[in-house]
Write an enzyme that holds these catalytic residues in place. Structure first.
Site, PDB file in Angstrom:
ATOM      1  N   ASP A   1       0.872  -1.186   0.068  1.00  0.00           N
ATOM      2  CA  ASP A   1       0.075   0.121   0.094  1.00  0.00           C
ATOM      3  C   ASP A   1       0.829   1.319   0.043  1.00  0.00           C
ATOM      4  OD1 ASP A   1      -2.466  -1.358   0.001  1.00  0.00           O
ATOM      5  OD2 ASP A   1      -3.126  -0.509   1.869  1.00  0.00           O
TER       6      ASP A   1
ATOM      7  N   GLU B   1      -4.082   7.045   2.504  1.00  0.00           N
ATOM      8  CA  GLU B   1      -4.251   6.269   3.749  1.00  0.00           C
ATOM      9  C   GLU B   1      -3.169   6.146   4.774  1.00  0.00           C
ATOM     10  OE1 GLU B   1      -6.372   2.794   2.744  1.00  0.00           O
ATOM     11  OE2 GLU B   1      -7.002   2.487   4.852  1.00  0.00           O
TER      12      GLU B   1
ATOM     13  N   ASP C   1      -6.219   6.317  -2.150  1.00  0.00           N
ATOM     14  CA  ASP C   1      -6.322   4.826  -1.475  1.00  0.00           C
ATOM     15  C   ASP C   1      -5.655   4.154  -2.324  1.00  0.00           C
ATOM     16  OD1 ASP C   1      -6.941   2.835  -0.200  1.00  0.00           O
ATOM     17  OD2 ASP C   1      -9.159   3.145   0.219  1.00  0.00           O
TER      18      ASP C   1
ATOM     19  N   ILE D   1      -4.752   0.837  -2.360  1.00  0.00           N
ATOM     20  CA  ILE D   1      -5.757  -0.349  -2.728  1.00  0.00           C
ATOM     21  C   ILE D   1      -6.978  -0.300  -1.837  1.00  0.00           C
ATOM     22  CG2 ILE D   1      -5.661  -3.137  -2.593  1.00  0.00           C
ATOM     23  CD1 ILE D   1      -2.889  -3.096  -2.920  1.00  0.00           C
ATOM     24  N   ASP D   2      -8.108  -0.301  -2.212  1.00  0.00           N
ATOM     25  CA  ASP D   2      -9.302  -0.321  -1.397  1.00  0.00           C
ATOM     26  C   ASP D   2      -9.646  -1.711  -1.480  1.00  0.00           C
ATOM     27  OD1 ASP D   2     -11.330   0.743   0.255  1.00  0.00           O
ATOM     28  OD2 ASP D   2     -12.577   0.587  -1.446  1.00  0.00           O
TER      29      ASP D   2
ATOM     30  N   THR E   1      -8.435  -3.932   0.955  1.00  0.00           N
ATOM     31  CA  THR E   1      -7.258  -4.712   0.933  1.00  0.00           C
ATOM     32  C   THR E   1      -7.519  -6.516   1.335  1.00  0.00           C
ATOM     33  OG1 THR E   1      -6.732  -2.753   2.329  1.00  0.00           O
ATOM     34  CG2 THR E   1      -5.013  -4.389   2.033  1.00  0.00           C
TER      35      THR E   1
ATOM     36  N   ASP F   1     -11.511   6.752   0.670  1.00  0.00           N
ATOM     37  CA  ASP F   1     -12.383   5.875   0.015  1.00  0.00           C
ATOM     38  C   ASP F   1     -13.474   6.453  -0.802  1.00  0.00           C
ATOM     39  OD1 ASP F   1     -11.677   3.618   1.689  1.00  0.00           O
ATOM     40  OD2 ASP F   1     -12.814   4.402   3.242  1.00  0.00           O
TER      41      ASP F   1
END
Ligand code: 2IP
Ligand code: CA
Length: 377
Positions: A54, A79, A153, A155-156, A158, A301
């Site tokens: 991330d 994030e 973000d 990787i949303d 995860t 997000d």
């Protein structure tokens, strides 16, 4: 600022490539899915490789945007924090260096000397992404970099990314979980008002090459500023008489499920993973709205997909504010904004969407949902 859009599409593709490489290359994949077992001295690091993936993705985006638009450098938020501790308890700041070799050497210190993994990751970071068809020719966006901020973000969803289930997607159908729920989200907002004005979504695992060439991604983008509203997804046809469908988190409160069942009917409530993916379902017309009663999403997000929904004539409102207000839900003051933290909170909670949210394409559908939930929460 069409240049910014083109850059974000390119950098999101690079980020998606890093996400794919972490699953495709065995030495990285092993780290990604490794369970924390035994009292290995690398334990702290091992359970955190997903966070390193991330952080690396976020830093790639921050680096490339900052290099082309230096005025934005102090306004690129994400994030993750880029401070890391390795197995020896040393603190390392992860950044993208000017050469692949330097980046590999830096990553190797976080990866406790795993040069193979560090080199693979550094190669993906420094590789130019394949050219993508952006169809942004002729688009002018009357904004200047000094007016804008960015939420990333990396990787949303995860958990879906790590779990890695491969679902076969059926055209026009929402699939509740699996790799395709994992998204790279980059949203741009106006520093003065907090309105989301541009969004790029990259779905790194959209379809699998039937000839065995691995995963192919897909990107979506939108710009909404003044009279300019352009989106790569065309507005889904209004299905008159089709009934209202709502996507929810599987952990949504019973009272919300019941109120919405009364409004839509039981077969019109669907569940899916990933906050970004649920809003993407609304953008694509796979659901009409996404309702969330908890403050469990954050600015990173919602910012990018919110911009696409605005470009389609919809939006994302603060649910609790809208339920308490006497003016209609279509009042623009109910829309989520992205520039001000909750100063009474600490850490990530400063940037939570505390009041929950409703993502919608159509104002009259938003009104029906608010009407159904009024007095219930
Ligand atoms: C998460 C992720 C979760 C979502 C949560 C987000 O982001 O999208 O899936 O919960 O709100 O913050 P749910 O799937 O129940 O809606 P991340 O994966 O980046 O932590
Ligand atoms: Ca997220």
């Amino acid at each position: 600022m069409a240049d910014l859009l083109r850059l974000l599409l390119r950098v999101a593709e690079k980020a998606a490539n890093v996400a794919r490489v972490c699953r495709q290359e065995a030495p990285l994949f092993q780290l990604l899915v490794q369970e924390k077992t035994g009292d290995d001295k690398n334990k702290k690091f091992v359970q955190d490789f997903k966070t390193l993936a991330d952080v690396v993705i976020q830093e790639v985006i921050r680096h490339d945007v900052g290099a082309q638009f230096p005025e934005m450098a102090g306004f690129i938020h994400g994030e993750e924090s880029n401070k890391f501790e390795n197995g020896l308890g040393e603190s390392v700041t992860v950044t993208v260096c000017s050469t692949e070799e330097e980046t590999a050497a830096l990553l190797s210190t976080v990866l406790d000397g795993d040069h193979t993994a560090a080199s693979l990751l550094a190669r993906a970071i420094h590789q130019d992404p394949a050219t993508i068809d952006t169809s942004t020719d002729g688009l002018t966006v009357p904004l200047s970099p000094s007016e804008l901020g960015i939420w990333i973000d990396p990787i949303d969803a995860t958990s879906q990314y790590i779990e890695g289930r491969e679902e076969v997607l059926e055209e026009g159908h929402l699939s509740p979980s699996g790799l395709h729920c994992a998204l790279v989200l980059i949203g741009v907002y106006l520093r003065s008002t907090g309105e989301p004005v541009m969004g790029v979504i990259n779905q790194p695992f959209n379809s699998k090459d039937p000839a065995g060439g691995g995963w192919r991604g897909k990107h979506f983008w939108g710009v909404s500023c003044g009279s300019i509203n352009v989106c790569s997804v065309s507005r889904p046809k209004d299905g008159a008489g089709r009934g209202l469908s709502v996507v929810l988190s599987s952990s949504e409160k019973q009272v919300v499920k019941e109120a919405l069942t009364s409004l839509c009917g039981p077969d019109k409530l669907v569940y899916a993973s990933g906050a970004g993916y649920k809003i993407l379902c609304v953008i694509q017309g796979l659901a009409d709205a996404y309702v969330l009663s908890e403050g469990s999403t954050f600015k990173w997000d919602s910012c990018a997909p919110h911009a696409l929904l605005r470009a389609l004539g919809g939006g994302v409102v603060d649910l609790s504010k809208t339920l308490q207000s006497n003016v209609g839900p279509q009042d623009h003051k109910m829309e989520l904004t992205y520039h001000q933290p909750y100063t009474e909170c600490k850490g990530a909670d400063r940037w939570a969407n505390h009041g929950g949210l409703v993502a919608y394409r159509d104002c009259s559908q938003l009104c029906s949902i608010i009407g159904a939930l009024k007095g219930k929460l």
